[in-house]
Design a protein around this motif. Structure first.
Motif, short mmCIF file in Angstrom:
data_model
loop_
_atom_site.label_atom_id
_atom_site.label_comp_id
_atom_site.label_asym_id
_atom_site.label_seq_id
_atom_site.Cartn_x
_atom_site.Cartn_y
_atom_site.Cartn_z
N UNK A 1 0.83 -1.20 0.00
CA UNK A 1 0.00 0.00 0.00
C UNK A 1 0.87 1.26 0.00
N UNK A 2 0.29 2.33 -0.50
CA UNK A 2 0.98 3.62 -0.48
C UNK A 2 0.00 4.69 -0.06
N UNK B 1 -3.62 5.07 -1.53
CA UNK B 1 -4.49 5.83 -0.62
C UNK B 1 -5.75 5.07 -0.17
N UNK B 2 -5.56 3.94 0.52
CA UNK B 2 -6.73 3.21 1.03
C UNK B 2 -7.57 4.04 2.00
N UNK B 3 -6.98 5.09 2.59
CA UNK B 3 -7.73 5.95 3.51
C UNK B 3 -8.58 6.98 2.76
N UNK B 4 -8.35 7.10 1.45
CA UNK B 4 -8.97 8.19 0.69
C UNK B 4 -7.98 9.32 0.44
N UNK B 5 -6.91 9.34 1.21
CA UNK B 5 -5.89 10.38 1.02
C UNK B 5 -6.40 11.75 1.40
N UNK B 6 -5.63 12.79 1.03
CA UNK B 6 -5.98 14.14 1.48
C UNK B 6 -7.07 14.78 0.63
N UNK B 7 -7.43 14.19 -0.51
CA UNK B 7 -8.58 14.71 -1.26
C UNK B 7 -9.86 14.49 -0.46
N UNK B 8 -9.78 13.59 0.54
CA UNK B 8 -10.94 13.32 1.41
C UNK B 8 -10.88 14.13 2.70
N UNK C 1 0.43 -2.73 11.37
CA UNK C 1 0.22 -3.27 12.72
C UNK C 1 -1.05 -4.14 12.76
N UNK C 2 -2.08 -3.73 12.04
CA UNK C 2 -3.34 -4.48 12.03
C UNK C 2 -3.29 -5.70 11.12
N UNK C 3 -2.15 -5.91 10.45
CA UNK C 3 -1.99 -7.10 9.62
C UNK C 3 -2.60 -7.00 8.23
N UNK C 4 -3.02 -5.79 7.83
CA UNK C 4 -3.62 -5.63 6.50
C UNK C 4 -2.59 -5.75 5.39
N UNK C 5 -1.33 -5.46 5.70
CA UNK C 5 -0.29 -5.50 4.67
C UNK C 5 1.06 -5.67 5.35
#
Lengths: 352, 147
Positions: free
Chosen positions: A270-271, A297-304, A324-328
Protein backbone atom coordinates in the motif's frame (compact mmCIF):
# COMPACT_ATOMS: atom_id res chain seq x y z
CA UNK A 1 20.90 2.94 11.03
CA UNK A 2 18.88 1.62 13.96
CA UNK A 3 15.42 0.37 13.11
CA UNK A 4 12.75 2.62 14.59
CA UNK A 5 9.35 1.36 15.71
CA UNK A 6 6.13 3.27 15.06
CA UNK A 7 4.07 2.16 18.04
CA UNK A 8 0.97 4.32 18.13
CA UNK A 9 -0.85 6.76 15.86
CA UNK A 10 -4.07 8.75 16.28
CA UNK A 11 -5.76 11.28 14.01
CA UNK A 12 -8.77 13.48 14.68
CA UNK A 13 -11.70 13.83 12.31
CA UNK A 14 -11.13 16.22 9.42
CA UNK A 15 -13.76 18.92 9.92
CA UNK A 16 -14.40 22.02 7.79
CA UNK A 17 -14.62 24.26 10.84
CA UNK A 18 -13.73 23.25 14.39
CA UNK A 19 -15.67 26.28 15.64
CA UNK A 20 -14.69 27.58 19.07
CA UNK A 21 -12.15 24.81 19.73
CA UNK A 22 -8.64 26.28 19.75
CA UNK A 23 -5.43 24.54 18.70
CA UNK A 24 -4.72 23.15 22.19
CA UNK A 25 -8.21 21.66 22.26
CA UNK A 26 -7.55 20.04 18.88
CA UNK A 27 -4.23 18.58 20.03
CA UNK A 28 -5.15 17.35 23.53
CA UNK A 29 -7.52 14.50 22.55
CA UNK A 30 -5.08 12.97 20.02
CA UNK A 31 -2.07 13.30 22.34
CA UNK A 32 -4.05 11.75 25.23
CA UNK A 33 -5.18 8.84 23.08
CA UNK A 34 -1.81 8.19 21.43
CA UNK A 35 -0.13 8.01 24.88
CA UNK A 36 -2.93 5.83 26.32
CA UNK A 37 -2.42 3.36 23.47
CA UNK A 38 1.15 2.83 24.65
CA UNK A 39 0.30 3.00 28.36
CA UNK A 40 2.20 6.25 28.94
CA UNK A 41 0.99 8.85 31.40
CA UNK A 42 2.30 12.02 29.75
CA UNK A 43 4.98 13.58 27.55
CA UNK A 44 7.26 13.18 30.58
CA UNK A 45 7.43 9.47 29.72
CA UNK A 46 9.15 9.92 26.32
CA UNK A 47 12.65 11.29 25.74
CA UNK A 48 11.74 13.84 23.08
CA UNK A 49 8.69 15.67 21.75
CA UNK A 50 8.47 17.40 18.38
CA UNK A 51 5.57 19.12 16.62
CA UNK A 52 4.76 20.46 13.17
CA UNK A 53 2.55 23.48 12.56
CA UNK A 54 2.40 26.79 10.68
CA UNK A 55 2.32 30.08 12.59
CA UNK A 56 0.76 31.76 9.55
CA UNK A 57 -2.43 29.73 10.11
CA UNK A 58 -2.79 31.24 13.58
CA UNK A 59 -1.50 34.60 12.36
CA UNK A 60 1.04 35.13 15.14
CA UNK A 61 4.77 34.61 15.52
CA UNK A 62 5.66 31.67 17.81
CA UNK A 63 2.00 30.60 17.90
CA UNK A 64 3.23 26.98 17.98
CA UNK A 65 4.42 27.51 21.56
CA UNK A 66 0.77 27.50 22.67
CA UNK A 67 0.56 23.90 21.45
CA UNK A 68 2.90 22.87 24.25
CA UNK A 69 0.02 23.61 26.66
CA UNK A 70 -1.49 20.35 25.44
CA UNK A 71 1.45 18.30 26.76
CA UNK A 72 1.90 18.96 30.44
CA UNK A 73 5.46 20.22 30.03
CA UNK A 74 6.18 20.84 33.73
CA UNK A 75 8.78 19.83 34.82
CA UNK A 76 10.46 20.88 31.55
CA UNK A 77 10.68 18.39 28.67
CA UNK A 78 13.01 18.19 25.68
CA UNK A 79 10.86 19.70 22.97
CA UNK A 80 11.23 21.00 19.42
CA UNK A 81 9.11 22.28 16.56
CA UNK A 82 9.27 22.44 12.79
CA UNK A 83 7.44 25.12 10.81
CA UNK A 84 6.42 22.30 8.47
CA UNK A 85 4.21 19.28 8.28
CA UNK A 86 4.74 16.98 11.28
CA UNK A 87 6.21 14.36 8.91
CA UNK A 88 9.33 16.51 9.18
CA UNK A 89 8.95 16.51 12.98
CA UNK A 90 9.18 12.72 12.67
CA UNK A 91 12.33 13.19 10.59
CA UNK A 92 13.87 15.34 13.34
CA UNK A 93 12.95 12.72 15.95
CA UNK A 94 14.49 9.98 13.80
CA UNK A 95 17.76 11.96 13.71
CA UNK A 96 17.54 12.41 17.49
CA UNK A 97 17.14 8.67 18.02
CA UNK A 98 19.77 7.73 15.40
CA UNK A 99 22.29 10.02 17.11
CA UNK A 100 21.65 8.29 20.42
CA UNK A 101 20.05 11.25 22.18
CA UNK A 102 16.64 9.63 22.65
CA UNK A 103 15.05 6.19 22.79
CA UNK A 104 11.47 7.36 22.31
CA UNK A 105 9.55 10.35 20.96
CA UNK A 106 6.09 11.88 20.81
CA UNK A 107 5.14 13.72 17.61
CA UNK A 108 2.13 15.80 16.79
CA UNK A 109 0.91 18.03 14.00
CA UNK A 110 -2.01 20.40 13.97
CA UNK A 111 -3.73 22.93 11.79
CA UNK A 112 -6.79 25.08 12.25
CA UNK A 113 -7.13 26.43 8.72
CA UNK A 114 -10.75 27.56 8.89
CA UNK A 115 -10.26 31.10 10.29
CA UNK A 116 -8.23 32.34 7.29
CA UNK A 117 -8.26 32.13 3.51
CA UNK A 118 -5.91 29.13 3.33
CA UNK A 119 -4.74 29.33 -0.32
CA UNK A 120 -3.88 33.02 0.16
CA UNK A 121 -2.18 32.41 3.53
CA UNK A 122 -0.01 29.78 1.85
CA UNK A 123 0.95 32.22 -0.94
CA UNK A 124 3.28 33.72 1.64
CA UNK A 125 5.40 30.53 1.54
CA UNK A 126 6.73 31.80 -1.78
CA UNK A 127 9.81 33.94 -2.33
CA UNK A 128 9.20 37.43 -0.92
CA UNK A 129 10.25 39.51 -3.95
CA UNK A 130 9.02 37.77 -7.10
CA UNK A 131 5.96 35.72 -6.13
CA UNK A 132 4.55 36.45 -2.66
CA UNK A 133 3.69 40.08 -3.66
CA UNK A 134 1.58 38.68 -6.52
CA UNK A 135 -0.48 36.57 -4.03
CA UNK A 136 -0.07 33.47 -6.15
CA UNK A 137 -2.29 31.08 -4.17
CA UNK A 138 -1.80 27.32 -3.82
CA UNK A 139 -4.79 26.39 -5.99
CA UNK A 140 -3.48 28.60 -8.82
CA UNK A 141 0.05 27.17 -8.73
CA UNK A 142 -1.41 23.64 -8.75
CA UNK A 143 -3.60 24.60 -11.72
CA UNK A 144 -0.51 25.79 -13.64
CA UNK A 145 1.03 22.39 -12.93
CA UNK A 146 -2.12 20.52 -14.02
CA UNK A 147 -2.23 22.43 -17.33
CA UNK A 148 1.43 21.58 -17.95
CA UNK A 149 0.57 17.90 -17.34
CA UNK A 150 -2.44 17.99 -19.66
CA UNK A 151 -0.52 19.86 -22.38
CA UNK A 152 2.32 17.32 -22.22
CA UNK A 153 -0.15 14.47 -22.73
CA UNK A 154 1.03 12.77 -19.52
CA UNK A 155 -2.51 12.77 -18.10
CA UNK A 156 -6.11 13.32 -19.14
CA UNK A 157 -8.92 15.07 -17.29
CA UNK A 158 -10.63 11.67 -17.03
CA UNK A 159 -7.62 10.21 -15.19
CA UNK A 160 -7.79 13.14 -12.78
CA UNK A 161 -11.51 12.48 -12.18
CA UNK A 162 -10.80 8.77 -11.64
CA UNK A 163 -8.32 9.67 -8.86
CA UNK A 164 -11.06 11.69 -7.14
CA UNK A 165 -13.71 8.97 -7.56
CA UNK A 166 -11.39 6.38 -6.02
CA UNK A 167 -10.47 8.73 -3.16
CA UNK A 168 -14.13 9.33 -2.26
CA UNK A 169 -14.87 5.59 -2.49
CA UNK A 170 -11.93 4.57 -0.30
CA UNK A 171 -12.81 7.30 2.22
CA UNK A 172 -16.15 5.57 2.91
CA UNK A 173 -14.28 3.24 5.28
CA UNK A 174 -12.36 6.11 6.93
CA UNK A 175 -14.30 7.50 9.91
CA UNK A 176 -12.17 10.66 9.94
CA UNK A 177 -12.74 11.62 6.29
CA UNK A 178 -14.53 14.83 5.38
CA UNK A 179 -15.53 13.96 1.80
CA UNK A 180 -16.67 10.45 0.93
CA UNK A 181 -19.18 8.58 -1.18
CA UNK A 182 -19.84 6.95 -4.51
CA UNK A 183 -19.39 9.24 -7.46
CA UNK A 184 -18.40 8.32 -11.01
CA UNK A 185 -15.70 9.94 -13.13
CA UNK A 186 -18.44 10.84 -15.66
CA UNK A 187 -20.40 12.74 -13.04
CA UNK A 188 -17.27 14.57 -11.92
CA UNK A 189 -16.34 15.52 -15.49
CA UNK A 190 -19.78 17.12 -15.88
CA UNK A 191 -18.91 19.62 -13.15
CA UNK A 192 -17.75 23.07 -14.32
CA UNK A 193 -14.12 24.10 -13.93
CA UNK A 194 -13.26 26.02 -10.77
CA UNK A 195 -9.78 27.30 -11.51
CA UNK A 196 -9.30 25.93 -15.00
CA UNK A 197 -8.15 23.27 -15.68
CA UNK A 198 -8.99 22.23 -12.09
CA UNK A 199 -12.51 21.45 -10.99
CA UNK A 200 -13.43 21.96 -7.36
CA UNK A 201 -13.21 18.21 -6.61
CA UNK A 202 -9.64 18.10 -7.98
CA UNK A 203 -8.64 20.20 -4.94
CA UNK A 204 -8.39 18.90 -1.39
CA UNK A 205 -10.89 20.39 1.07
CA UNK A 206 -9.90 22.80 3.86
CA UNK A 207 -9.95 20.95 7.18
CA UNK A 208 -9.25 21.51 10.87
CA UNK A 209 -7.70 18.86 13.08
CA UNK A 210 -4.59 17.20 14.48
CA UNK A 211 -2.70 13.92 14.69
CA UNK A 212 -0.11 12.37 17.00
CA UNK A 213 2.36 9.49 16.93
CA UNK A 214 4.67 7.68 19.35
CA UNK A 215 7.91 6.17 18.05
CA UNK A 216 10.78 4.40 19.81
CA UNK A 217 13.76 2.19 19.25
CA UNK A 218 12.70 -1.40 18.60
CA UNK A 219 14.22 -2.33 21.99
CA UNK A 220 12.06 0.25 23.77
CA UNK A 221 8.93 -0.83 21.87
CA UNK A 222 9.54 -4.41 23.01
CA UNK A 223 9.88 -3.21 26.62
CA UNK A 224 6.49 -1.49 26.27
CA UNK A 225 5.14 -4.78 24.93
CA UNK A 226 3.13 -3.15 22.17
CA UNK A 227 2.87 -4.19 18.50
CA UNK A 228 4.65 -1.88 16.08
CA UNK A 229 5.61 -1.24 12.47
CA UNK A 230 9.26 -0.68 11.55
CA UNK A 231 10.45 2.45 9.78
CA UNK A 232 13.01 1.01 7.34
CA UNK A 233 13.92 4.21 5.51
CA UNK A 234 13.09 7.92 5.43
CA UNK A 235 14.43 10.74 3.26
CA UNK A 236 13.36 14.16 2.03
CA UNK A 237 14.45 16.38 -0.86
CA UNK A 238 13.56 19.85 -2.14
CA UNK A 239 13.42 21.52 -5.55
CA UNK A 240 14.14 25.09 -6.64
CA UNK A 241 11.97 27.94 -5.37
CA UNK A 242 11.91 29.20 -8.98
CA UNK A 243 8.92 27.46 -10.60
CA UNK A 244 10.35 27.98 -14.07
CA UNK A 245 13.52 26.09 -13.14
CA UNK A 246 11.43 23.02 -12.28
CA UNK A 247 9.79 20.50 -14.59
CA UNK A 248 6.35 20.69 -12.98
CA UNK A 249 5.21 17.53 -14.78
CA UNK A 250 7.65 15.40 -12.77
CA UNK A 251 8.80 15.13 -9.18
CA UNK A 252 12.57 14.56 -9.15
CA UNK A 253 12.74 15.34 -5.42
CA UNK A 254 10.28 12.49 -4.72
CA UNK A 255 12.26 10.19 -7.01
CA UNK A 256 15.50 10.97 -5.16
CA UNK A 257 13.88 10.56 -1.73
CA UNK A 258 12.25 7.26 -2.78
CA UNK A 259 15.61 5.94 -3.95
CA UNK A 260 17.36 6.96 -0.74
CA UNK A 261 14.54 5.56 1.43
CA UNK A 262 14.75 2.19 -0.36
CA UNK A 263 11.23 2.02 -1.85
CA UNK A 264 12.40 -0.36 -4.59
CA UNK A 265 13.99 -2.84 -2.16
CA UNK A 266 10.80 -4.92 -2.05
CA UNK A 267 7.17 -5.08 -3.14
CA UNK A 268 4.89 -2.27 -1.93
CA UNK A 269 1.43 -3.42 -0.78
CA UNK A 270 0.00 0.00 0.00
CA UNK A 271 0.98 3.62 -0.48
CA UNK A 272 -0.39 6.69 1.26
CA UNK A 273 0.45 9.68 -0.94
CA UNK A 274 0.06 13.32 0.09
CA UNK A 275 -1.44 14.71 -3.12
CA UNK A 276 -3.58 17.79 -2.37
CA UNK A 277 -4.61 17.94 -6.04
CA UNK A 278 -5.77 14.99 -8.14
CA UNK A 279 -3.13 15.31 -10.90
CA UNK A 280 -0.37 15.26 -8.28
CA UNK A 281 -1.23 11.69 -7.25
CA UNK A 282 -0.42 10.63 -10.82
CA UNK A 283 2.93 12.48 -10.78
CA UNK A 284 3.82 10.99 -7.40
CA UNK A 285 2.78 7.42 -8.20
CA UNK A 286 5.20 7.54 -11.11
CA UNK A 287 7.99 9.23 -9.12
CA UNK A 288 7.67 6.61 -6.37
CA UNK A 289 7.93 3.86 -8.99
CA UNK A 290 4.65 2.23 -7.91
CA UNK A 291 2.87 -0.29 -10.12
CA UNK A 292 -0.78 -1.23 -10.40
CA UNK A 293 -0.40 -3.95 -7.73
CA UNK A 294 0.05 -1.27 -5.05
CA UNK A 295 -3.15 -0.02 -3.37
CA UNK A 296 -2.98 3.79 -3.46
CA UNK A 297 -4.49 5.83 -0.62
CA UNK A 298 -6.73 3.21 1.03
CA UNK A 299 -7.73 5.95 3.51
CA UNK A 300 -8.97 8.19 0.69
CA UNK A 301 -5.89 10.38 1.02
CA UNK A 302 -5.98 14.14 1.48
CA UNK A 303 -8.58 14.71 -1.26
CA UNK A 304 -10.94 13.32 1.41
CA UNK A 305 -9.65 15.66 4.14
CA UNK A 306 -6.46 17.70 4.44
CA UNK A 307 -5.10 18.66 7.87
CA UNK A 308 -2.45 21.29 7.13
CA UNK A 309 0.79 20.42 8.94
CA UNK A 310 -0.61 17.03 10.04
CA UNK A 311 -1.62 15.23 6.83
CA UNK A 312 1.96 14.19 6.04
CA UNK A 313 2.47 12.52 9.42
CA UNK A 314 -1.00 11.01 9.00
CA UNK A 315 0.07 9.33 5.76
CA UNK A 316 2.88 7.61 7.67
CA UNK A 317 0.55 6.77 10.55
CA UNK A 318 -2.07 5.32 8.19
CA UNK A 319 0.48 2.94 6.67
CA UNK A 320 1.89 2.02 10.11
CA UNK A 321 -1.53 1.16 11.54
CA UNK A 322 -2.43 -1.00 8.52
CA UNK A 323 0.83 -2.92 8.97
CA UNK A 324 0.22 -3.27 12.72
CA UNK A 325 -3.34 -4.48 12.03
CA UNK A 326 -1.99 -7.10 9.62
CA UNK A 327 -3.62 -5.63 6.50
CA UNK A 328 -0.29 -5.50 4.67
CA UNK A 329 3.41 -6.24 5.08
CA UNK A 330 5.27 -3.36 3.41
CA UNK A 331 4.14 0.13 2.55
CA UNK A 332 5.33 3.54 1.49
CA UNK A 333 4.18 6.89 2.86
CA UNK A 334 4.78 10.28 1.26
CA UNK A 335 4.49 13.84 2.56
CA UNK A 336 4.73 17.10 0.66
CA UNK A 337 5.34 20.72 1.57
CA UNK A 338 5.17 23.99 -0.36
CA UNK A 339 3.59 24.83 -3.70
CA UNK A 340 3.15 22.31 -6.53
CA UNK A 341 5.05 19.53 -4.74
CA UNK A 342 8.19 21.60 -4.10
CA UNK A 343 9.46 19.49 -1.19
CA UNK A 344 8.82 15.80 -0.62
CA UNK A 345 9.47 13.19 2.08
CA UNK A 346 9.28 9.44 1.56
CA UNK A 347 9.13 6.76 4.27
CA UNK A 348 9.24 2.98 3.88
CA UNK A 349 7.54 0.85 6.54
CA UNK A 350 7.55 -2.89 7.17
CA UNK A 351 6.10 -5.35 9.63
CA UNK A 352 8.08 -6.24 12.74
CA UNK B 1 6.50 69.97 47.78
CA UNK B 2 7.35 67.81 44.84
CA UNK B 3 5.96 68.58 41.43
CA UNK B 4 3.59 66.04 39.89
CA UNK B 5 5.55 63.23 38.24
CA UNK B 6 6.00 63.68 34.52
CA UNK B 7 4.46 60.91 32.45
CA UNK B 8 6.92 59.83 29.79
CA UNK B 9 5.33 59.35 26.36
CA UNK B 10 6.58 58.32 22.96
CA UNK B 11 4.80 57.53 19.74
CA UNK B 12 5.11 53.85 18.72
CA UNK B 13 4.68 52.34 15.30
CA UNK B 14 3.95 48.63 15.21
CA UNK B 15 5.72 47.22 12.19
CA UNK B 16 9.07 46.75 10.52
CA UNK B 17 10.41 50.29 10.69
CA UNK B 18 13.50 49.50 8.67
CA UNK B 19 14.30 48.92 5.02
CA UNK B 20 16.22 46.08 3.47
CA UNK B 21 18.47 45.96 0.45
CA UNK B 22 17.37 43.42 -2.13
CA UNK B 23 20.99 42.74 -3.09
CA UNK B 24 22.96 42.78 -6.32
CA UNK B 25 20.86 40.35 -8.33
CA UNK B 26 17.25 40.76 -7.16
CA UNK B 27 17.91 44.49 -6.75
CA UNK B 28 19.19 44.82 -10.31
CA UNK B 29 16.04 43.14 -11.67
CA UNK B 30 13.69 45.27 -9.56
CA UNK B 31 15.58 48.47 -10.42
CA UNK B 32 15.33 47.59 -14.13
CA UNK B 33 11.57 47.13 -13.70
CA UNK B 34 11.40 50.65 -12.30
CA UNK B 35 12.96 51.77 -15.61
CA UNK B 36 10.40 49.59 -17.50
CA UNK B 37 13.04 47.09 -18.57
CA UNK B 38 13.46 43.34 -17.98
CA UNK B 39 16.80 41.70 -17.26
CA UNK B 40 17.59 38.01 -16.93
CA UNK B 41 20.71 36.22 -15.76
CA UNK B 42 22.75 33.41 -17.33
CA UNK B 43 22.74 30.13 -15.41
CA UNK B 44 25.69 27.72 -15.19
CA UNK B 45 24.50 26.02 -18.38
CA UNK B 46 24.16 29.35 -20.21
CA UNK B 47 20.35 29.31 -20.08
CA UNK B 48 18.79 32.70 -19.34
CA UNK B 49 16.74 32.76 -16.14
CA UNK B 50 13.95 35.32 -15.52
CA UNK B 51 13.51 36.67 -12.90
CA UNK B 52 17.23 36.34 -12.21
CA UNK B 53 18.38 34.03 -9.42
CA UNK B 54 21.38 34.70 -7.19
CA UNK B 55 22.55 31.09 -7.39
CA UNK B 56 22.15 28.46 -10.10
CA UNK B 57 19.24 26.13 -9.26
CA UNK B 58 21.30 23.03 -10.15
CA UNK B 59 24.97 23.80 -9.51
CA UNK B 60 24.48 26.46 -6.77
CA UNK B 61 27.15 28.55 -8.52
CA UNK B 62 26.89 32.31 -7.82
CA UNK B 63 25.50 33.96 -10.97
CA UNK B 64 26.40 37.41 -12.28
CA UNK B 65 26.05 37.62 -16.09
CA UNK B 66 22.97 39.77 -16.79
CA UNK B 67 21.12 39.82 -20.10
CA UNK B 68 18.83 42.63 -21.33
CA UNK B 69 15.51 41.27 -22.58
CA UNK B 70 12.41 42.64 -24.34
CA UNK B 71 9.03 42.96 -22.63
CA UNK B 72 7.40 40.28 -24.77
CA UNK B 73 7.12 36.54 -24.31
CA UNK B 74 5.24 33.27 -24.82
CA UNK B 75 2.80 31.47 -22.47
CA UNK B 76 4.15 28.03 -21.44
CA UNK B 77 1.30 27.02 -19.10
CA UNK B 78 -1.67 28.90 -17.66
CA UNK B 79 -4.62 28.69 -15.29
CA UNK B 80 -7.85 30.66 -15.50
CA UNK B 81 -9.06 32.43 -12.34
CA UNK B 82 -12.84 32.76 -12.66
CA UNK B 83 -13.25 34.19 -9.20
CA UNK B 84 -10.34 36.49 -8.25
CA UNK B 85 -9.62 36.54 -4.53
CA UNK B 86 -9.62 39.76 -2.52
CA UNK B 87 -5.82 39.89 -2.42
CA UNK B 88 -5.36 39.34 -6.16
CA UNK B 89 -4.28 42.39 -8.14
CA UNK B 90 -6.90 42.07 -10.86
CA UNK B 91 -10.54 42.31 -9.84
CA UNK B 92 -11.91 40.59 -12.95
CA UNK B 93 -11.25 37.06 -14.26
CA UNK B 94 -7.63 36.64 -15.35
CA UNK B 95 -4.98 33.99 -16.04
CA UNK B 96 -1.89 33.04 -14.13
CA UNK B 97 0.78 32.00 -16.57
CA UNK B 98 4.34 30.85 -16.86
CA UNK B 99 5.72 33.28 -19.42
CA UNK B 100 8.97 32.67 -21.24
CA UNK B 101 10.31 36.14 -21.99
CA UNK B 102 11.69 36.28 -25.55
CA UNK B 103 15.42 35.57 -25.42
CA UNK B 104 15.16 33.65 -22.14
CA UNK B 105 14.96 29.93 -21.34
CA UNK B 106 13.41 29.75 -17.85
CA UNK B 107 9.86 31.17 -17.62
CA UNK B 108 8.49 33.52 -14.98
CA UNK B 109 5.06 33.56 -13.33
CA UNK B 110 2.77 36.55 -13.70
CA UNK B 111 -0.81 37.43 -14.60
CA UNK B 112 -2.34 37.76 -18.05
CA UNK B 113 -5.34 40.05 -18.56
CA UNK B 114 -6.97 38.34 -21.53
CA UNK B 115 -10.60 39.22 -20.80
CA UNK B 116 -11.92 35.73 -21.44
CA UNK B 117 -10.67 32.17 -20.97
CA UNK B 118 -11.24 31.47 -24.68
CA UNK B 119 -8.50 34.04 -25.49
CA UNK B 120 -5.90 31.99 -23.56
CA UNK B 121 -3.79 29.22 -25.04
CA UNK B 122 -0.43 27.63 -24.43
CA UNK B 123 2.05 29.15 -26.89
CA UNK B 124 0.23 32.50 -27.22
CA UNK B 125 2.32 35.66 -27.43
CA UNK B 126 2.02 38.24 -24.65
CA UNK B 127 3.56 41.59 -23.78
CA UNK B 128 4.02 43.50 -20.56
CA UNK B 129 1.46 46.08 -19.43
CA UNK B 130 3.51 48.37 -17.21
CA UNK B 131 2.06 49.94 -14.08
CA UNK B 132 1.24 53.63 -14.34
CA UNK B 133 3.83 54.35 -11.69
CA UNK B 134 6.84 52.04 -11.34
CA UNK B 135 8.53 51.67 -7.95
CA UNK B 136 11.00 48.80 -8.23
CA UNK B 137 8.53 46.05 -7.29
CA UNK B 138 7.46 42.93 -9.21
CA UNK B 139 4.08 44.66 -9.48
CA UNK B 140 5.68 47.29 -11.75
CA UNK B 141 4.57 44.71 -14.30
CA UNK B 142 0.84 45.32 -13.83
CA UNK B 143 0.22 42.15 -15.84
CA UNK B 144 0.79 40.80 -19.34
CA UNK B 145 -1.72 41.14 -22.17
CA UNK B 146 -2.15 39.30 -25.49
CA UNK B 147 0.36 40.65 -28.02
Amino acid sequence: MRDIAIVSFVQSDCVRDAGARNEVELIMPVVRKVLDNVGLESAQNVDFTCSGSCDYLQGAAFAFVLGVDALGAVPPIKESHVEMDAAWALYEAVLKIQSGQAESALLYGFGKSSPGELPIVLSQQLDPYYLAPLWLDTVSSAALQARAMLDSGEITEREMAEVVARSRKNAKSNPHAQLKGDVSADELLNEPTYLSPLRKHDCCPVSDGACAMVIATVEQAKKWGKPYAVLKGIDHRIESAHFGARDLTKSPSTEAAAKAAGVANGPIDIAEIYAPFSHQEIILKKALGLGDDTVINPSGGVLAGNLMMASGLSRIGEVAMRIINGECKRGVAHATSGHALQQNLVAVLEGA
Amino acid sequence: MSAQAEVLQQAFTLGFTYTRTTGLVVGRFLTALRDRKIVGIKGSDGKVIVPPMEYDPVTAEALSEFVDLPDTGVVKTWAWVKHPRGKHHLDKPFAWAQIQIDGSDIPMIHMVDAGDESKMSTGMKVKVRWAEETKGFITDIACFEPA
